[in-house]
Design a protein around this motif. Sequence first.
Motif, PDB file in Angstrom:
ATOM      1  N   LEU A   1       7.098   7.493  24.882  1.00 25.87           N
ATOM      2  CA  LEU A   1       7.728   8.771  24.547  1.00 25.87           C
ATOM      3  C   LEU A   1       6.701   9.750  23.973  1.00 25.87           C
ATOM      4  O   LEU A   1       6.714  10.943  24.300  1.00 25.87           O
ATOM      5  CB  LEU A   1       8.865   8.554  23.549  1.00 25.87           C
ATOM      6  N   LEU A   2       5.822   9.256  23.134  1.00 25.06           N
ATOM      7  CA  LEU A   2       4.815  10.137  22.537  1.00 25.06           C
ATOM      8  C   LEU A   2       3.833  10.665  23.580  1.00 25.06           C
ATOM      9  O   LEU A   2       3.434  11.830  23.534  1.00 25.06           O
ATOM     10  CB  LEU A   2       4.062   9.395  21.432  1.00 25.06           C
ATOM     11  N   THR A   3       3.451   9.819  24.518  1.00 29.80           N
ATOM     12  CA  THR A   3       2.437  10.224  25.494  1.00 29.80           C
ATOM     13  C   THR A   3       3.021  10.992  26.677  1.00 29.80           C
ATOM     14  O   THR A   3       2.276  11.673  27.388  1.00 29.80           O
ATOM     15  CB  THR A   3       1.669   9.001  26.027  1.00 29.80           C
ATOM     16  N   HIS A   4       4.339  10.916  26.878  1.00 26.80           N
ATOM     17  CA  HIS A   4       4.927  11.551  28.058  1.00 26.80           C
ATOM     18  C   HIS A   4       6.022  12.557  27.726  1.00 26.80           C
ATOM     19  O   HIS A   4       6.757  12.992  28.617  1.00 26.80           O
ATOM     20  CB  HIS A   4       5.501  10.481  29.001  1.00 26.80           C
ATOM     21  N   SER A   5       6.139  12.951  26.456  1.00 26.94           N
ATOM     22  CA  SER A   5       7.142  13.958  26.098  1.00 26.94           C
ATOM     23  C   SER A   5       6.592  14.822  24.968  1.00 26.94           C
ATOM     24  O   SER A   5       5.498  14.570  24.440  1.00 26.94           O
ATOM     25  CB  SER A   5       8.449  13.290  25.646  1.00 26.94           C
ATOM     26  N   SER A   6       7.362  15.826  24.597  1.00 26.07           N
ATOM     27  CA  SER A   6       6.945  16.709  23.503  1.00 26.07           C
ATOM     28  C   SER A   6       7.501  16.247  22.167  1.00 26.07           C
ATOM     29  O   SER A   6       7.489  16.997  21.192  1.00 26.07           O
ATOM     30  CB  SER A   6       7.415  18.147  23.780  1.00 26.07           C
ATOM     31  N   GLY A   7       7.976  15.015  22.110  1.00 22.77           N
ATOM     32  CA  GLY A   7       8.535  14.490  20.874  1.00 22.77           C
ATOM     33  C   GLY A   7       7.465  14.115  19.864  1.00 22.77           C
ATOM     34  O   GLY A   7       6.280  14.044  20.170  1.00 22.77           O
ATOM     35  N   TYR A   8       7.906  13.861  18.651  1.00 19.02           N
ATOM     36  CA  TYR A   8       7.007  13.444  17.572  1.00 19.02           C
ATOM     37  C   TYR A   8       7.741  12.423  16.703  1.00 19.02           C
ATOM     38  O   TYR A   8       8.973  12.302  16.745  1.00 19.02           O
ATOM     39  CB  TYR A   8       6.603  14.637  16.693  1.00 19.02           C
ATOM     40  N   THR A   9       6.985  11.683  15.920  1.00 16.97           N
ATOM     41  CA  THR A   9       7.582  10.810  14.930  1.00 16.97           C
ATOM     42  C   THR A   9       6.758  10.883  13.655  1.00 16.97           C
ATOM     43  O   THR A   9       5.605  11.347  13.659  1.00 16.97           O
ATOM     44  CB  THR A   9       7.674   9.356  15.434  1.00 16.97           C
ATOM     45  N   LEU A  10       7.340  10.441  12.555  1.00 15.94           N
ATOM     46  CA  LEU A  10       6.671  10.446  11.257  1.00 15.94           C
ATOM     47  C   LEU A  10       6.402   9.018  10.827  1.00 15.94           C
ATOM     48  O   LEU A  10       7.279   8.154  10.936  1.00 15.94           O
ATOM     49  CB  LEU A  10       7.542  11.150  10.212  1.00 15.94           C
ATOM     50  N   ALA A  11       5.199   8.762  10.313  1.00 18.63           N
ATOM     51  CA  ALA A  11       4.834   7.406   9.920  1.00 18.63           C
ATOM     52  C   ALA A  11       3.666   7.457   8.947  1.00 18.63           C
ATOM     53  O   ALA A  11       3.300   8.520   8.442  1.00 18.63           O
ATOM     54  CB  ALA A  11       4.500   6.567  11.151  1.00 18.63           C
ATOM     55  N   THR A  12       3.052   6.288   8.721  1.00 20.37           N
ATOM     56  CA  THR A  12       1.983   6.171   7.728  1.00 20.37           C
ATOM     57  C   THR A  12       0.682   6.811   8.187  1.00 20.37           C
ATOM     58  O   THR A  12      -0.184   7.085   7.364  1.00 20.37           O
ATOM     59  CB  THR A  12       1.701   4.693   7.424  1.00 20.37           C
TER      60      THR A  12
ATOM     61  N   PHE B   1       0.834  -1.192   0.000  1.00 21.42           N
ATOM     62  CA  PHE B   1       0.000   0.000   0.000  1.00 21.42           C
ATOM     63  C   PHE B   1       0.872   1.247   0.000  1.00 21.42           C
ATOM     64  O   PHE B   1       2.074   1.194   0.258  1.00 21.42           O
ATOM     65  CB  PHE B   1      -0.945   0.024   1.213  1.00 21.42           C
ATOM     66  N   GLU B   2       0.245   2.376  -0.300  1.00 24.92           N
ATOM     67  CA  GLU B   2       0.890   3.681  -0.213  1.00 24.92           C
ATOM     68  C   GLU B   2       0.145   4.521   0.827  1.00 24.92           C
ATOM     69  O   GLU B   2      -1.068   4.370   1.006  1.00 24.92           O
ATOM     70  CB  GLU B   2       0.866   4.398  -1.561  1.00 24.92           C
ATOM     71  N   ALA B   3       0.878   5.391   1.500  1.00 24.54           N
ATOM     72  CA  ALA B   3       0.255   6.241   2.524  1.00 24.54           C
ATOM     73  C   ALA B   3       0.946   7.593   2.564  1.00 24.54           C
ATOM     74  O   ALA B   3       2.156   7.692   2.329  1.00 24.54           O
ATOM     75  CB  ALA B   3       0.336   5.581   3.898  1.00 24.54           C
ATOM     76  N   ASN B   4       0.178   8.635   2.831  1.00 22.35           N
ATOM     77  CA  ASN B   4       0.758   9.958   3.034  1.00 22.35           C
ATOM     78  C   ASN B   4       1.460  10.009   4.386  1.00 22.35           C
ATOM     79  O   ASN B   4       1.107   9.276   5.315  1.00 22.35           O
ATOM     80  CB  ASN B   4      -0.336  11.035   2.974  1.00 22.35           C
ATOM     81  N   VAL B   5       2.430  10.884   4.501  1.00 20.68           N
ATOM     82  CA  VAL B   5       3.179  11.019   5.748  1.00 20.68           C
ATOM     83  C   VAL B   5       2.317  11.710   6.802  1.00 20.68           C
ATOM     84  O   VAL B   5       1.655  12.714   6.528  1.00 20.68           O
ATOM     85  CB  VAL B   5       4.475  11.825   5.524  1.00 20.68           C
ATOM     86  N   HIS B   6       2.323  11.170   8.018  1.00 22.65           N
ATOM     87  CA  HIS B   6       1.608  11.751   9.146  1.00 22.65           C
ATOM     88  C   HIS B   6       2.571  11.996  10.303  1.00 22.65           C
ATOM     89  O   HIS B   6       3.581  11.309  10.438  1.00 22.65           O
ATOM     90  CB  HIS B   6       0.486  10.825   9.623  1.00 22.65           C
TER      91      HIS B   6
ATOM     92  N   ASN C   1      23.893   3.500  10.100  1.00 21.02           N
ATOM     93  CA  ASN C   1      23.070   4.671  10.428  1.00 21.02           C
ATOM     94  C   ASN C   1      22.783   5.560   9.223  1.00 21.02           C
ATOM     95  O   ASN C   1      22.528   6.747   9.371  1.00 21.02           O
ATOM     96  CB  ASN C   1      23.750   5.486  11.537  1.00 21.02           C
ATOM     97  N   SER C   2      22.844   4.985   8.024  1.00 17.37           N
ATOM     98  CA  SER C   2      22.538   5.757   6.828  1.00 17.37           C
ATOM     99  C   SER C   2      21.110   6.263   6.870  1.00 17.37           C
ATOM    100  O   SER C   2      20.184   5.572   7.305  1.00 17.37           O
ATOM    101  CB  SER C   2      22.732   4.886   5.581  1.00 17.37           C
ATOM    102  N   PHE C   3      20.909   7.508   6.410  1.00 15.19           N
ATOM    103  CA  PHE C   3      19.557   8.051   6.313  1.00 15.19           C
ATOM    104  C   PHE C   3      18.662   7.146   5.470  1.00 15.19           C
ATOM    105  O   PHE C   3      17.460   7.069   5.682  1.00 15.19           O
ATOM    106  CB  PHE C   3      19.591   9.444   5.680  1.00 15.19           C
ATOM    107  N   HIS C   4      19.259   6.454   4.503  1.00 16.50           N
ATOM    108  CA  HIS C   4      18.468   5.632   3.591  1.00 16.50           C
ATOM    109  C   HIS C   4      17.870   4.406   4.280  1.00 16.50           C
ATOM    110  O   HIS C   4      16.922   3.807   3.775  1.00 16.50           O
ATOM    111  CB  HIS C   4      19.331   5.181   2.411  1.00 16.50           C
ATOM    112  N   PHE C   5      18.408   4.009   5.436  1.00 14.61           N
ATOM    113  CA  PHE C   5      17.882   2.855   6.160  1.00 14.61           C
ATOM    114  C   PHE C   5      16.860   3.255   7.221  1.00 14.61           C
ATOM    115  O   PHE C   5      16.281   2.387   7.881  1.00 14.61           O
ATOM    116  CB  PHE C   5      19.016   2.075   6.830  1.00 14.61           C
ATOM    117  N   ALA C   6      16.633   4.539   7.416  1.00 11.85           N
ATOM    118  CA  ALA C   6      15.688   4.988   8.440  1.00 11.85           C
ATOM    119  C   ALA C   6      14.280   4.489   8.134  1.00 11.85           C
ATOM    120  O   ALA C   6      13.877   4.376   6.976  1.00 11.85           O
ATOM    121  CB  ALA C   6      15.697   6.506   8.530  1.00 11.85           C
ATOM    122  N   GLU C   7      13.515   4.182   9.176  1.00 10.26           N
ATOM    123  CA  GLU C   7      12.125   3.752   8.996  1.00 10.26           C
ATOM    124  C   GLU C   7      11.190   4.939   8.809  1.00 10.26           C
ATOM    125  O   GLU C   7      10.084   4.780   8.305  1.00 10.26           O
ATOM    126  CB  GLU C   7      11.664   2.944  10.210  1.00 10.26           C
ATOM    127  N   GLU C   8      11.625   6.099   9.232  1.00  8.01           N
ATOM    128  CA  GLU C   8      10.783   7.286   9.153  1.00  8.01           C
ATOM    129  C   GLU C   8      11.117   8.094   7.906  1.00  8.01           C
ATOM    130  O   GLU C   8      12.289   8.234   7.549  1.00  8.01           O
ATOM    131  CB  GLU C   8      10.992   8.167  10.392  1.00  8.01           C
TER     132      GLU C   8
END
Length: 307
Positions: free
Chosen positions: A238-249, A170-175, A209-216
């Motif tokens: 981390l998401l529920t207890h900090s001000s951090g964010y991540t990018l995913a599907t 499948f394809e998904a927009n970044v969230h 640690n190449s950027f190309h292998f990142a999951e995000e």
Amino acid sequence: MTLQQLKYLIEVAKHGSFNAAGQELYLSQSTLSMSIKDLEEELGIKIFLRSNRGLTLTNDGTELLSYARQVVEQADLLEDRYSNRRKAQANRLSISTQHYAFSVEAFVNLVEQFDADQYTFTLRETRTSEIIADVREFRSELGIIYLSDFNERFINRCLDESNLTFTLLFEANVHVFVGEHHPLAGRKTLKPGDLTEYPRLSFEQGTVNSFHFAEEPLASLNHKRNITYSDRGTLTNLLTHSSGYTLATGVLSSEMQSGIVAIPLDVNEVMRVGYIMHKERKSSPLVQRYIKELEACINNSTLVRRH
């Protein structure tokens, strides 16, 4: 020199200490230390340098470790291929995947439906480079990864060199994933600039640690604050207890439904999630059943573009 000694060497190098490796292998520190000492004496080299900070590989040790990994991997392949091969393969399934909830859900669904008296199922949520290696070396029948405009050329080259194929699911927009109390949680859409002041959360990729292998996606963007982790449970905390964010599907897993929101990111980037398989390996009935479970899980989501 024995195969067991080489396995000990790999584990000690991985943990950087005899004590930590011993805990993993359920062996005493003295047993491991003596095994490595015997290996050093037999080969006439120094494998590790010992200090208060732990163990460090020498140049000879680094070279030996490379050979040891090759020997152990080949031995594992021989054992896997010829030890009761036909009987084992009938009820055996091994999957390697990036950290996607739908891949775990499909695996659980398959296990619940499988009623054989004996089977061996393995699911590895792991790093991108290890997924490719697992499928290449026949440790896993199938691996699940994502491609983007940024990493596709690089990943496809790795797949070609490893004799692997990629099939789109499948394809998904970044969230953007943030906690429900995050300052950005109420926004309908976000731009990359909106994220600048917040820590970026990303799965740890080890020494590769190449950027190309990142999951995000958008891994090449510069961030002042970065936090890495190795499992989805830690990400949820981390998401529920900090001000951090991540990018995913944008597809929230069941354990992430409460307290976390997914916000579309306004970028020209599409995540193409699919599975990889070895060209020389015919998919087993179990693999085909797992793929059908994947497709069923994906069809239940409203945030993906179906293949």
